[in-house]
Design an enzyme around this catalytic site. Structure first.
Site, PDB file in Angstrom:
ATOM      1  N   GLU A 297       1.905   2.948  11.210  1.00  0.00           N
ATOM      2  CA  GLU A 297       2.292   1.547  11.051  1.00  0.00           C
ATOM      3  C   GLU A 297       1.876   0.688  12.230  1.00  0.00           C
ATOM      4  OE1 GLU A 297       6.389   1.124   8.549  1.00  0.00           O
ATOM      5  OE2 GLU A 297       6.563   2.271  10.384  1.00  0.00           O
TER       6      GLU A 297
ATOM      7  N   ASN B 219       7.881 -16.769  -3.685  1.00  0.00           N
ATOM      8  CA  ASN B 219       7.807 -15.399  -3.175  1.00  0.00           C
ATOM      9  C   ASN B 219       7.720 -14.464  -4.365  1.00  0.00           C
ATOM     10  OD1 ASN B 219       8.217 -16.235  -0.608  1.00  0.00           O
ATOM     11  ND2 ASN B 219      10.328 -15.495  -0.450  1.00  0.00           N
ATOM     12  N   GLY B 220       6.943 -13.426  -4.252  1.00  0.00           N
ATOM     13  CA  GLY B 220       6.922 -12.426  -5.313  1.00  0.00           C
ATOM     14  C   GLY B 220       5.671 -12.523  -6.159  1.00  0.00           C
TER      15      GLY B 220
ATOM     16  N   TRP C 287       2.665 -13.828   2.237  1.00  0.00           N
ATOM     17  CA  TRP C 287       2.143 -12.472   2.386  1.00  0.00           C
ATOM     18  C   TRP C 287       1.365 -12.214   1.097  1.00  0.00           C
ATOM     19  CZ3 TRP C 287       2.631  -7.544   0.152  1.00  0.00           C
ATOM     20  CH2 TRP C 287       2.189  -6.490   0.959  1.00  0.00           C
TER      21      TRP C 287
ATOM     22  N   CYS D 244       7.310 -12.394   2.641  1.00  0.00           N
ATOM     23  CA  CYS D 244       7.068 -13.808   2.869  1.00  0.00           C
ATOM     24  C   CYS D 244       8.368 -14.611   2.875  1.00  0.00           C
ATOM     25  CB  CYS D 244       6.220 -14.282   1.744  1.00  0.00           C
ATOM     26  SG  CYS D 244       6.907 -13.655   0.223  1.00  0.00           S
TER      27      CYS D 244
ATOM     28  N   HIS E   7      -2.324  26.313   4.113  1.00  0.00           N
ATOM     29  CA  HIS E   7      -2.712  26.002   2.730  1.00  0.00           C
ATOM     30  C   HIS E   7      -3.647  24.796   2.670  1.00  0.00           C
ATOM     31  CE1 HIS E   7       0.020  28.989   1.168  1.00  0.00           C
ATOM     32  NE2 HIS E   7       0.923  28.551   2.033  1.00  0.00           N
TER      33      HIS E   7
ATOM     34  N   LYS F 159       8.241  -6.975   6.619  1.00  0.00           N
ATOM     35  CA  LYS F 159       9.616  -6.467   6.641  1.00  0.00           C
ATOM     36  C   LYS F 159      10.227  -6.803   5.295  1.00  0.00           C
ATOM     37  CE  LYS F 159      12.917  -4.876   9.398  1.00  0.00           C
ATOM     38  NZ  LYS F 159      12.666  -3.501   9.863  1.00  0.00           N
TER      39      LYS F 159
ATOM     40  N   ARG G  43       9.222 -11.278   9.444  1.00  0.00           N
ATOM     41  CA  ARG G  43       9.072 -10.566   8.169  1.00  0.00           C
ATOM     42  C   ARG G  43       7.627 -10.203   7.865  1.00  0.00           C
ATOM     43  NH1 ARG G  43      13.836 -11.651   5.137  1.00  0.00           N
ATOM     44  NH2 ARG G  43      12.778 -11.140   3.223  1.00  0.00           N
TER      45      ARG G  43
ATOM     46  N   LYS H  24       5.509   6.063  11.615  1.00  0.00           N
ATOM     47  CA  LYS H  24       5.609   5.097  12.737  1.00  0.00           C
ATOM     48  C   LYS H  24       4.257   4.935  13.414  1.00  0.00           C
ATOM     49  CE  LYS H  24       8.559   3.715  11.890  1.00  0.00           C
ATOM     50  NZ  LYS H  24       9.480   3.510  10.997  1.00  0.00           N
TER      51      LYS H  24
ATOM     52  N   GLU I  94       8.429  10.826   9.252  1.00  0.00           N
ATOM     53  CA  GLU I  94       8.802   9.532   9.828  1.00  0.00           C
ATOM     54  C   GLU I  94       7.983   9.266  11.106  1.00  0.00           C
ATOM     55  OE1 GLU I  94      10.177   6.970   8.914  1.00  0.00           O
ATOM     56  OE2 GLU I  94      10.797   5.927  10.703  1.00  0.00           O
TER      57      GLU I  94
HETATM   58  N1  GLU Z   1       2.051 -13.881  -5.137  1.00  0.00           N
HETATM   59  C1  GLU Z   1       2.042 -15.042  -4.293  1.00  0.00           C
HETATM   60  C2  GLU Z   1       0.736 -15.173  -3.538  1.00  0.00           C
HETATM   61  O1  GLU Z   1      -0.022 -14.230  -3.424  1.00  0.00           O
HETATM   62  C3  GLU Z   1       3.209 -15.068  -3.334  1.00  0.00           C
HETATM   63  C4  GLU Z   1       3.099 -13.992  -2.305  1.00  0.00           C
HETATM   64  C5  GLU Z   1       4.257 -14.032  -1.361  1.00  0.00           C
HETATM   65  O2  GLU Z   1       5.332 -13.518  -1.777  1.00  0.00           O
HETATM   66  O3  GLU Z   1       4.083 -14.559  -0.246  1.00  0.00           O
HETATM   67  O4  GLU Z   1       0.463 -16.234  -3.061  1.00  0.00           O
END
Ligand code: GLU
Length: 610
Positions: free
Chosen positions: A490, A99-100, A75, A2, A506, A605, A27, A487, A483
C-alpha cells in the site's frame, strides 16, 4: 472515498466549502471542484486535478462567491482524473456532485444523447445532471419532485447533491448506499459525506438513511424516505473533537496512528475488561439469546479487516471450538453460499461504510442467518445501525489510508468477543484467564515494540530498491504475514506477497534467489520447529531472511539472515503484537522511498464504492 460537501447560508459559503474539502483530503482523491450560485443567479464553477490546494490557488486567482454551493473531491471510477471529469457536473442551471457509481449510466447516456444532450465528461455522474435538467424542463414540478423522479431511474450506490441556480436557496441531497450527513446550523445548513467535514461549523447532525432524499434550505430541513413519506430523522449531537490538521510531533498520520496503538487499545478495553472478567453488556439484553444459539460464525470483511477476520477464525475454532469461516465481502455477495445452521454473521470494517461489506450484510438478512454483529470504528456508521448487535473499536479517527490502529483494535474486540461468546459455550476458565491477562498487558507489550523502532528503521534501506518481498508465517501469524505484505504494498508500492510458510515448497520457492527478501514472523510457539525448516529451505537457496523473532526462539544473525529480536509475548496476543513491527517496517521503507504515505496513489480511505 471521495468527498461531498454542500452549504446554504446567508453569507458566502466558499471558504467553508474549501475548508471542508481539506478536511476530507485524508480519504484519498485525485481531483477537486466547487460550484456556487452567485448573487446574479448563475452557476460559477472551478475544478482542478490534484490537491485541494490547487483548487484553492485557482480560486485566489479567480475568486467566486455565493451563498449556496457544492464541492467534491473525486476518486475516479469512470473516466480518468482530468479537469473535465472532475465534479461538479453541470447541465445549464443544474450542478451535481456525486459519490459512488451509477450502474445504468450507459443506457441513460444513450437515452439522453437521443434527447439532444451533449456529454462533456466520461463520468457516470454527468447523466444525473442532464437527467435532472430534462426532467425539470419537460415534466416540471419542484426541484425535490424532479430529483425524486431522477433517483427512481438510477441504479447503483451513490450519494449526491443537486443545486439548481433557478432555486438559489435550496439543495437536494439523496442517499443510496453512500453515507450522507446533514449539519444543522442557525440560519445555515450543511451537507457532507463525512461528519468530519462539518466539525468546524456544527456538532448537530442528521444522518440520512438508505433511500432518503432531503431538501435543505437555510432554516428548513425536510427528509423523505424511499417511499416518498415525510419522515423525521433524529438530530444527533456529535462529540467528535478530532482535529485532522493535527499530526502533533509526527511526520505522518500513519506514523501517529501506529504510535497511538497502546492508547487506542486501552480505550477499546476500557470498561469492558474489569474485575478479572469481560463485560460486553453494551451488546444489550437480546445478545445472549442470539449468542447462546450460535453454532457457526461467518465473518465478512475486506482488505485489512479481512486479515483480522482470519486471525479471529483461528481464535474462535481453537479457543472455543466454534466453527468459523471468513470470506471477502465482494466474493460473498455475488455467490450462492450455503448458510450453516445457527450461523452468526460478523462484519468487520473500520468505517462501517465499506460498500461490499454493507451489501453482504444486507444480503445475509434475506438468507436466514441467526443474526448479525458488526465491529467497526465509527459510531454513526451504516454497518452499526443495520446490524442486530454492534461493538465499537475505540481507536479514534483513523486518517492514514493504510489502516493500523483500526486493525489492532479490531483484533482486541474480537478477543473480547471470543470470551463473551465462549462463556455461553463452555469456554474453559483457564483460557478466559489467559485471554484477560494477555489483554491487560497488551498496551505495554506494544509500547515495548514501539521503543525498538529505530532498529526496524535500520532495515528499511535493504528494502528500498527491491521489486518483490515475500512474507511468511504459520498458524495465526499467517494472516499477520498477509497484513504485513498489504501494508508494504500500500505505502511503498513494492510488490509483496504472503504465504503460509508450509506452502513455500508448493510454488514460491521458485522465486527465491539472492535478491529476494523473505520476512519471517517467528514467535516462540509450537510451530517454531516447523517454521525453522521453512527458513532453512530459503537459506539453502540464498534468499535474504529478515526474521522477526521471539528473543527465546534461538535465532542468531548470520550471512543472509538478519534477526530482529523481540521481547517474549503471551501466545494469544502474539498476532496483535507482531503486527506492529511490520507496520513500522512498511512505514520506514515508504519514508525513504519518499511516497505519499498518508495518501498512497490510487487508494482511498473508506471504500464506499464496490
Ligand atoms: N463515479 C463518479 C466518477 O467517476 C464518482 C466517483 C467518486 O465517488 O468520486 O466521477
Amino acid at each position: 472515498m471521495c468527498g461531498i460537501v454542500g452549504a446554504v447560508a446567508r453569507h458566502d459559503v466558499t471558504n467553508f466549502l474549501l475548508e471542508s474539502l481539506h478536511r476530507l483530503e485524508y480519504r484519498g482523491y485525485d481531483s477537486a471542484g466547487l460550484a456556487v450560485t452567485d448573487n446574479q443567479g448563475s452557476i460559477q464553477r472551478i475544478r482542478r486535478v490534484g490537491k485541494v490546494q490547487a483548487l484553492q490557488d485557482a480560486m485566489i486567482e479567480n475568486p467566486i462567491t455565493g451563498r449556496i454551493g457544492i464541492a467534491h473531491t473525486r476518486w475516479a471510477t469512470h473516466g480518468e482524473p482530468t479537469e473535465q471529469n472532475a465534479h461538479p457536473h453541470v447541465s445549464e442551471h443544474i450542478a451535481v456532485v456525486h459519490n459512488g457509481i451509477i450502474e445504468n449510466h450507459e443506457s441513460l447516456r444513450i437515452m439522453l444523447i437521443k434527447r439532444g444532450y451533449h456529454f462533456i465528461s466520461k463520468t457516470d455522474t454527468e447523466v444525473i445532471a442532464h437527467l435532472t435538467h430534462w426532467e425539470q424542463l419537460y415534466c416540471g414540478g419542484s426541484l425535490l419532485e424532479v430529483v425524486q423522479r431522477v433517483i427512481s431511474q438510477l441504479r447503483g450506490t451513490y450519494g449526491t447533491v443537486v443545486m439548481d441556480s433557478y432555486s438559489p436557496e435550496l439543495l437536494i441531497t439523496a442517499r443510496s448506499g453512500s453515507p450522507l450527513v446533514i449539519g444543522c446550523g442557525i440560519d445555515e445548513n450543511f451537507i457532507a459525506s463525512d461528519q468530519l467535514a462539518l466539525l468546524p461549523v456544527t456538532n448537530n447532525c442528521i444522518f440520512l438513511e438508505e433511500g432518503d432524499i432531503a431538501s435543505v434550505t437555510c432554516n428548513i430541513i425536510k427528509v423523505f424516505d424511499k417511499y416518498g413519506n415525510d419522515v423525521k430523522r433524529t438530530e444527533i449531537k456529535l462529540n467528535t473533537k478530532y482535529d485532522v490538521s493535527d499530526k502533533g510531533v509526527y511526520y505522518h498520520y500513519m506514523q501517529k496512528e501506529i504510535y497511538e496503538q497502546p492508547l487506542a487499545i486501552k480505550n477499546t478495553l476500557k470498561n469492558r475488561l474489569r474485575y478479572g472478567s469481560v463485560d460486553l453488556s453494551e451488546l444489550g439484553e437480546k445478545a445472549d439469546l442470539i449468542l447462546a444459539e450460535v453454532e457457526h460464525i461467518q465473518i465478512i470483511s475486506c482488505g485489512t479487516s479481512y486479515h483480522s477476520g482470519i486471525v479471529a477464525r483461528y481464535w474462535f475454532e481453537s479457543l472455543i471450538g466454534l466453527p468459523c469461516d471468513v470470506e471477502i465481502a465482494s466474493e460473498f455477495r455475488y455467490r450462492r453460499s450455503v448458510v450453516r445452521k445457527n450461523s452468526l454473521i460478523i462484519t468487520l470494517s473500520q468505517s462501517g461504510e465499506t460498500a461490499d461489506t454493507l451489501a453482504a450484510l444486507r444480503l445475509s438478512k434475506k438468507n436466514g442467518y441467526l443474526g448479525s454483529l458488526a465491529i467497526c470504528n465509527v459510531a454513526s456508521s451504516s454497518l452499526l445501525r443495520e446490524s442486530d448487535l454492534a461493538l465499537l473499536t475505540k481507536a479514534g479517527i483513523e486518517i492514514g489510508v493504510a489502516s493500523t490502529k483500526a486493525f489492532t483494535t479490531q483484533l482486541t474486540v474480537l478477543l473480547l468477543l471470543v470470551v463473551n461468546i465462549g462463556r455461553l459455550h463452555n469456554i474453559s476458565n483457564q483460557i478466559v484467564q489467559d485471554i484477560i491477562q494477555a489483554l491487560q498487558v497488551l498496551p505495554q507489550r506494544i509500547e515495548q515494540i514501539l521503543s525498538m523502532d529505530l532498529g526496524i528503521a535500520d532495515l528499511a534501506e535493504d528494502f528500498m530498491d527491491k521489486q518483490h518481498v515475500l512474507f511468511i508465517g504459520r498458524g495465526d501469524q499467517y494472516p499477520i504475514a498477509m497484513e504485513g505484505a498489504l501494508k508494504l504494498k500500500e505505502i511503498s508500492y513494492i510488490h509483496a506477497e504472503a504465504y503460509a510458510a508450509g506452502e513455500l515448497k508448493h510454488g514460491p520457492l521458485a522465486l527465491i534467489d539472492a535478491n529476494m527478501p523473505v520476512v519471517v514472523i517467528a514467535p516462540n510457539n509450537t510451530l517454531l520447529e516447523k517454521l525453522k525448516s521453512n527458513i532453512e529451505e530459503v537459506r539453502a537457496r540464498s534468499g535474504l531472511l529478515y526474521i522477526f523473532a521471539d528473543i527465546n526462539a534461538g535465532f542468531n544473525n548470520s550471512v543472509g539472515m538478519r534477526v530482529i529480536s523481540l521481547p517474549h509475548v503471551e501466545e494469544i496476543i502474539a498476532p496483535i503484537f507482531y503486527t506492529v513491527p511490520l507496520q513500522l517496517l512498511s512505514y520506514y521503507v515508504a519514508l525513504i522511498k519518499g511516497t505519499d504515505i498518508d495518501h498512497p496513489r490510487n487508494l482511498a480511505k473508506s471504500v464506499t464504492v464496490e
